[in-house]
Design an enzyme around this catalytic site. Structure first.
Site, PDB file in Angstrom:
ATOM      1  N   THR A  21       0.864  -1.180   0.000  1.00  0.00           N
ATOM      2  CA  THR A  21       0.000   0.000   0.000  1.00  0.00           C
ATOM      3  C   THR A  21       0.906   1.237   0.000  1.00  0.00           C
ATOM      4  O   THR A  21       1.924   1.272   0.699  1.00  0.00           O
ATOM      5  CB  THR A  21      -0.943   0.017   1.221  1.00  0.00           C
ATOM      6  OG1 THR A  21      -0.165  -0.033   2.405  1.00  0.00           O
ATOM      7  CG2 THR A  21      -1.899  -1.162   1.183  1.00  0.00           C
ATOM      8  N   LEU A  24       7.025   2.888   6.225  1.00  0.00           N
ATOM      9  CA  LEU A  24       8.115   1.975   6.571  1.00  0.00           C
ATOM     10  C   LEU A  24       9.460   2.522   6.103  1.00  0.00           C
ATOM     11  O   LEU A  24      10.468   2.395   6.803  1.00  0.00           O
ATOM     12  CB  LEU A  24       7.864   0.573   6.013  1.00  0.00           C
ATOM     13  CG  LEU A  24       7.168  -0.362   7.004  1.00  0.00           C
ATOM     14  CD1 LEU A  24       5.760   0.055   7.326  1.00  0.00           C
ATOM     15  CD2 LEU A  24       7.219  -1.787   6.521  1.00  0.00           C
ATOM     16  N   VAL A  36       0.814   4.381   1.201  1.00  0.00           N
ATOM     17  CA  VAL A  36       1.089   5.089   2.454  1.00  0.00           C
ATOM     18  C   VAL A  36       1.989   4.244   3.353  1.00  0.00           C
ATOM     19  O   VAL A  36       2.953   4.750   3.937  1.00  0.00           O
ATOM     20  CB  VAL A  36      -0.227   5.476   3.167  1.00  0.00           C
ATOM     21  CG1 VAL A  36       0.051   5.999   4.575  1.00  0.00           C
ATOM     22  CG2 VAL A  36      -0.988   6.510   2.360  1.00  0.00           C
ATOM     23  N   CYS A  37       1.707   2.957   3.442  1.00  0.00           N
ATOM     24  CA  CYS A  37       2.510   2.080   4.298  1.00  0.00           C
ATOM     25  C   CYS A  37       3.936   1.965   3.779  1.00  0.00           C
ATOM     26  O   CYS A  37       4.895   1.912   4.563  1.00  0.00           O
ATOM     27  CB  CYS A  37       1.867   0.699   4.390  1.00  0.00           C
ATOM     28  SG  CYS A  37       0.228   0.739   5.136  1.00  0.00           S
ATOM     29  N   THR A  38       4.107   1.939   2.474  1.00  0.00           N
ATOM     30  CA  THR A  38       5.444   1.886   1.877  1.00  0.00           C
ATOM     31  C   THR A  38       6.249   3.109   2.295  1.00  0.00           C
ATOM     32  O   THR A  38       7.408   2.996   2.707  1.00  0.00           O
ATOM     33  CB  THR A  38       5.332   1.793   0.341  1.00  0.00           C
ATOM     34  OG1 THR A  38       4.655   0.573   0.016  1.00  0.00           O
ATOM     35  CG2 THR A  38       6.692   1.825  -0.324  1.00  0.00           C
TER      36      THR A  38
END
Length: 149
Positions: free
Chosen positions: A64, A71, A66-68
């Site tokens: 996803t 992290l 945003v998650c990329t």
């Protein structure tokens, strides 16, 4: 509010492992211990964090956008966390193979050095740990019968 009340009433029902409750942790309690597969191999949580502070952050799925970014940003600040004796780990509802592919994407898209992140990503494809930690509602399921992310 009713769901939260019901969860509090179910305090201690079910087990996460030897002596571990499946209800979400409460501030001031010892955090549950668990054994999991991760992008960096198997870990036992309490051994992994022994003698340090810890941040366990959750993401609904690999790849996803945003998650990329999140992290990648945490990875960029990992040296600062290490200076403060903080261990990091992420949890995502995919398997280890998916995590390893996603890590390559994170490194490339965020211009990170190396071939791995400086913290593991926990594999939770059945979402058991996420439910046990109160991150997902166990009663709201997707078409596969898994708690929705």
């Amino acid at each position: 509010e009713e769901k939260g009340k019901r969860r509090r009433e179910e305090k201690g029902k079910g087990k996460m492992g030897a002596g571990q409750s499946t209800r979400p942790p409460i501030l001031g309690e010892e955090f549950i211990d668990f054994n999991v597969d991760t992008s960096q191999g198997p870990i036992q949580w309490h051994n992994y964090i022994k003698g340090s502070w810890a941040i366990l952050f959750s993401h609904p799925a690999d790849y996803t956008p945003v998650c990329t970014t999140e992290l990648g940003t945490v990875a960029k600040y990992s040296a600062e966390f290490k200076k403060r004796n903080v261990k990091l780990a992420a949890i995502s509802c995919n398997d280890v193979d998916s995590h390893k592919g996603w890590i390559k994407d994170i490194i490339a898209s965020q211009n990170l050095p190396g071939v791995d992140l400086p913290f593991p990503i926990i594999s939770d494809p059945k979402r058991e740990l996420a439910v046990a930690l109160g991150m997902l509602d166990p009663e709201e399921k997707d078409s596969k019968g898994l708690p929705m992310t």
